[in-house]
Write a protein that holds these residues in place. Structure first.
Motif, PDB file in Angstrom:
ATOM      1  N   LEU A 219       0.817  -1.213   0.000  1.00  0.00           N
ATOM      2  CA  LEU A 219       0.000   0.000   0.000  1.00  0.00           C
ATOM      3  C   LEU A 219       0.856   1.272   0.000  1.00  0.00           C
ATOM      4  O   LEU A 219       0.323   2.371  -0.163  1.00  0.00           O
ATOM      5  N   GLY A 220       2.164   1.116   0.191  1.00  0.00           N
ATOM      6  CA  GLY A 220       3.037   2.285   0.222  1.00  0.00           C
ATOM      7  C   GLY A 220       2.835   3.138   1.456  1.00  0.00           C
ATOM      8  O   GLY A 220       2.984   4.359   1.410  1.00  0.00           O
ATOM      9  N   LEU A 221       2.522   2.501   2.592  1.00  0.00           N
ATOM     10  CA  LEU A 221       2.224   3.227   3.817  1.00  0.00           C
ATOM     11  C   LEU A 221       3.419   3.226   4.763  1.00  0.00           C
ATOM     12  O   LEU A 221       4.334   2.405   4.637  1.00  0.00           O
ATOM     13  N   ASN A 222       3.385   4.135   5.727  1.00  0.00           N
ATOM     14  CA  ASN A 222       4.391   4.163   6.789  1.00  0.00           C
ATOM     15  C   ASN A 222       3.882   3.520   8.071  1.00  0.00           C
ATOM     16  O   ASN A 222       4.658   3.288   9.000  1.00  0.00           O
ATOM     17  N   PHE A 223       2.578   3.246   8.150  1.00  0.00           N
ATOM     18  CA  PHE A 223       1.995   2.542   9.298  1.00  0.00           C
ATOM     19  C   PHE A 223       0.762   1.796   8.817  1.00  0.00           C
ATOM     20  O   PHE A 223       0.152   2.158   7.804  1.00  0.00           O
ATOM     21  N   HIS A 224       0.410   0.733   9.547  1.00  0.00           N
ATOM     22  CA  HIS A 224      -0.695  -0.111   9.097  1.00  0.00           C
ATOM     23  C   HIS A 224      -1.390  -0.730  10.310  1.00  0.00           C
ATOM     24  O   HIS A 224      -0.766  -1.457  11.087  1.00  0.00           O
ATOM     25  N   LEU A 225      -2.664  -0.427  10.475  1.00  0.00           N
ATOM     26  CA  LEU A 225      -3.479  -0.978  11.569  1.00  0.00           C
ATOM     27  C   LEU A 225      -4.156  -2.257  11.093  1.00  0.00           C
ATOM     28  O   LEU A 225      -4.756  -2.287  10.018  1.00  0.00           O
ATOM     29  N   PHE A 226      -4.096  -3.299  11.915  1.00  0.00           N
ATOM     30  CA  PHE A 226      -4.678  -4.591  11.532  1.00  0.00           C
ATOM     31  C   PHE A 226      -5.024  -5.389  12.783  1.00  0.00           C
ATOM     32  O   PHE A 226      -4.646  -5.010  13.897  1.00  0.00           O
ATOM     33  N   VAL A 227      -5.755  -6.472  12.605  1.00  0.00           N
ATOM     34  CA  VAL A 227      -6.025  -7.417  13.691  1.00  0.00           C
ATOM     35  C   VAL A 227      -5.061  -8.583  13.522  1.00  0.00           C
ATOM     36  O   VAL A 227      -5.019  -9.226  12.469  1.00  0.00           O
ATOM     37  N   GLU A 228      -4.278  -8.848  14.557  1.00  0.00           N
ATOM     38  CA  GLU A 228      -3.269  -9.906  14.479  1.00  0.00           C
ATOM     39  C   GLU A 228      -3.919 -11.274  14.634  1.00  0.00           C
ATOM     40  O   GLU A 228      -4.688 -11.518  15.573  1.00  0.00           O
ATOM     41  N   THR A 229      -3.604 -12.167  13.722  1.00  0.00           N
ATOM     42  CA  THR A 229      -4.224 -13.493  13.712  1.00  0.00           C
ATOM     43  C   THR A 229      -3.942 -14.273  14.993  1.00  0.00           C
ATOM     44  O   THR A 229      -4.856 -14.849  15.600  1.00  0.00           O
ATOM     45  N   LEU A 230      -2.685 -14.318  15.415  1.00  0.00           N
ATOM     46  CA  LEU A 230      -2.293 -15.167  16.542  1.00  0.00           C
ATOM     47  C   LEU A 230      -2.914 -14.714  17.849  1.00  0.00           C
ATOM     48  O   LEU A 230      -3.412 -15.533  18.632  1.00  0.00           O
ATOM     49  N   THR A 231      -2.922 -13.425  18.112  1.00  0.00           N
ATOM     50  CA  THR A 231      -3.389 -12.916  19.397  1.00  0.00           C
ATOM     51  C   THR A 231      -4.834 -12.423  19.356  1.00  0.00           C
ATOM     52  O   THR A 231      -5.453 -12.270  20.412  1.00  0.00           O
ATOM     53  N   GLY A 232      -5.355 -12.146  18.165  1.00  0.00           N
ATOM     54  CA  GLY A 232      -6.700 -11.579  18.048  1.00  0.00           C
ATOM     55  C   GLY A 232      -6.771 -10.122  18.462  1.00  0.00           C
ATOM     56  O   GLY A 232      -7.860  -9.561  18.600  1.00  0.00           O
ATOM     57  N   GLN A 233      -5.615  -9.487  18.642  1.00  0.00           N
ATOM     58  CA  GLN A 233      -5.568  -8.101  19.111  1.00  0.00           C
ATOM     59  C   GLN A 233      -5.458  -7.123  17.949  1.00  0.00           C
ATOM     60  O   GLN A 233      -4.908  -7.447  16.892  1.00  0.00           O
ATOM     61  N   ASP A 234      -5.949  -5.910  18.173  1.00  0.00           N
ATOM     62  CA  ASP A 234      -5.615  -4.809  17.281  1.00  0.00           C
ATOM     63  C   ASP A 234      -4.118  -4.527  17.436  1.00  0.00           C
ATOM     64  O   ASP A 234      -3.589  -4.526  18.553  1.00  0.00           O
ATOM     65  N   ALA A 235      -3.453  -4.282  16.322  1.00  0.00           N
ATOM     66  CA  ALA A 235      -2.017  -4.036  16.359  1.00  0.00           C
ATOM     67  C   ALA A 235      -1.653  -3.042  15.272  1.00  0.00           C
ATOM     68  O   ALA A 235      -2.383  -2.851  14.307  1.00  0.00           O
ATOM     69  N   LEU A 236      -0.512  -2.416  15.463  1.00  0.00           N
ATOM     70  CA  LEU A 236      -0.009  -1.442  14.500  1.00  0.00           C
ATOM     71  C   LEU A 236       1.433  -1.775  14.176  1.00  0.00           C
ATOM     72  O   LEU A 236       2.257  -1.937  15.071  1.00  0.00           O
ATOM     73  N   VAL A 237       1.740  -1.901  12.881  1.00  0.00           N
ATOM     74  CA  VAL A 237       3.115  -2.023  12.446  1.00  0.00           C
ATOM     75  C   VAL A 237       3.476  -0.720  11.742  1.00  0.00           C
ATOM     76  O   VAL A 237       2.668  -0.157  11.003  1.00  0.00           O
ATOM     77  N   TYR A 238       4.670  -0.204  12.010  1.00  0.00           N
ATOM     78  CA  TYR A 238       5.053   1.077  11.422  1.00  0.00           C
ATOM     79  C   TYR A 238       6.574   1.156  11.302  1.00  0.00           C
ATOM     80  O   TYR A 238       7.307   0.350  11.871  1.00  0.00           O
ATOM     81  N   ARG A 239       7.012   2.133  10.518  1.00  0.00           N
ATOM     82  CA  ARG A 239       8.438   2.263  10.216  1.00  0.00           C
ATOM     83  C   ARG A 239       9.112   3.121  11.291  1.00  0.00           C
ATOM     84  O   ARG A 239       8.929   4.329  11.336  1.00  0.00           O
ATOM     85  N   ASP A 240       9.890   2.448  12.143  1.00  0.00           N
ATOM     86  CA  ASP A 240      10.553   3.147  13.238  1.00  0.00           C
ATOM     87  C   ASP A 240      11.442   2.135  13.954  1.00  0.00           C
ATOM     88  O   ASP A 240      11.407   0.933  13.676  1.00  0.00           O
ATOM     89  N   GLY A 241      12.221   2.625  14.892  1.00  0.00           N
ATOM     90  CA  GLY A 241      13.014   1.754  15.743  1.00  0.00           C
ATOM     91  C   GLY A 241      14.312   1.301  15.103  1.00  0.00           C
ATOM     92  O   GLY A 241      14.573   1.549  13.930  1.00  0.00           O
ATOM     93  N   PRO A 242      15.143   0.607  15.876  1.00  0.00           N
ATOM     94  CA  PRO A 242      16.469   0.184  15.395  1.00  0.00           C
ATOM     95  C   PRO A 242      16.409  -0.811  14.252  1.00  0.00           C
ATOM     96  O   PRO A 242      17.357  -0.922  13.473  1.00  0.00           O
ATOM     97  N   THR A 243      15.314  -1.559  14.131  1.00  0.00           N
ATOM     98  CA  THR A 243      15.188  -2.545  13.052  1.00  0.00           C
ATOM     99  C   THR A 243      14.530  -1.949  11.810  1.00  0.00           C
ATOM    100  O   THR A 243      14.460  -2.609  10.779  1.00  0.00           O
ATOM    101  N   GLY A 244      14.024  -0.723  11.916  1.00  0.00           N
ATOM    102  CA  GLY A 244      13.302  -0.115  10.808  1.00  0.00           C
ATOM    103  C   GLY A 244      11.819  -0.395  10.840  1.00  0.00           C
ATOM    104  O   GLY A 244      11.039   0.243  10.130  1.00  0.00           O
TER     105      GLY A 244
END
Length: 249
Positions: free
Chosen positions: A148-173
């Motif tokens: 999608l060419g995004l810098n952050f992405h809100l989704f529901v995580e399959t394993l935990t069933g939780q709302d989660a956010l992945v985004y571009r930041d931190g030491p790993t990128g």
């Protein structure tokens, strides 16, 4: 007498994945080019990606992602449907709608710093649901964010069933935040991400707007006090706020 100048449209790059008919790129270019006449802004390039997913459990097994460069400002659209042409048609319909809503000129981001009281002239909040229609593993959410060419992405995580956010930041990128916070869950991902142990704040919409304004952050991940779902408030290019709200579906 000078010959008439030929108007050359922007390059429209079409990528396909998953066994899609060879005539689809021409169909995409024709439809997208017709939609682009609705804007007076310079269109530098267009990238459309159409993917047929192999998961038989998905009723909308084809996704289409569009990235339009409007004079250096990206406009992103996304769709999902049962067939490639249906996904493209929906993508183009959403592109037309977004182009029609663009202001004639770019508005600067507005806030309270100019001394005006809240009210008329304040940024509006444009509420929409997350682009992920079904729960995803973390690895697939990262891929979808890239698609999608995004810098952050809100989704529901399959394993935990939780709302989660992945985004571009931190030491790993890449950084992962979950609605409940806490340490990482073993086996939840293979991609290298930095996991935030902090739980996002519990806020109502007005509090979230104020915190985003004061901190100057590009977006804010928080739990909405009204429905207790994780939500993302962010700055849009047109000066308004975007609100990614799972409860908007």
């Amino acid at each position: 007498m000078k010959p008439a100048e030929v108007q050359v449209g922007p390059e429209i790059v079409v990528d396909m994945q998953g066994g899609i008919a060879d005539d689809l790129p021409d169909y995409v270019r024709e439809k997208v080019a017709a939609a682009l006449v609705r804007t007076s802004r310079p269109v530098l390039w267009v990238h459309v990606r159409v993917v047929r997913h192999g998961d038989p459990s998905r009723s909308e097994g084809v996704t289409a992602h569009g990235n339009v460069d409007l004079g250096g400002r990206p406009l992103l659209v996304h769709s999902a449907a049962a067939t490639p042409r249906a996904a493209v048609d929906l993508l183009v319909e959403r592109l037309r709608h977004r182009l029609e809503r663009l202001p004639r000129g770019h508005r600067p981001r507005r806030g309270h710093d100019d001394g005006e009281a809240p009210g008329a002239g304040e940024p509006e909040i444009v509420r929409h649901a997350t682009n992920s229609p079904v729960p995803l593993p973390v690895d697939e959410a990262v891929v979808e964010m890239d698609d999608l060419g995004l810098n952050f992405h809100l989704f529901v995580e399959t394993l935990t069933g939780q709302d989660a956010l992945v985004y571009r930041d931190g030491p790993t990128g890449l950084r992962l935040s979950r609605a409940s916070g806490g340490p990482d869950v073993e086996g939840s991902h293979s991609v290298v991400v930095t996991v935030s142990p902090q739980r996002p704040p519990l806020l109502d919409t007005a509090e979230a707007v104020e915190r985003l304004r004061v901190t100057g952050l590009p977006f804010l991940f928080y739990v909405d006090a009204d429905h207790e779902r994780a939500t993302v408030l962010y700055h849009r290019d047109d000066g308004d706020y975007g609100l990614i709200d799972p409860a908007a579906r």
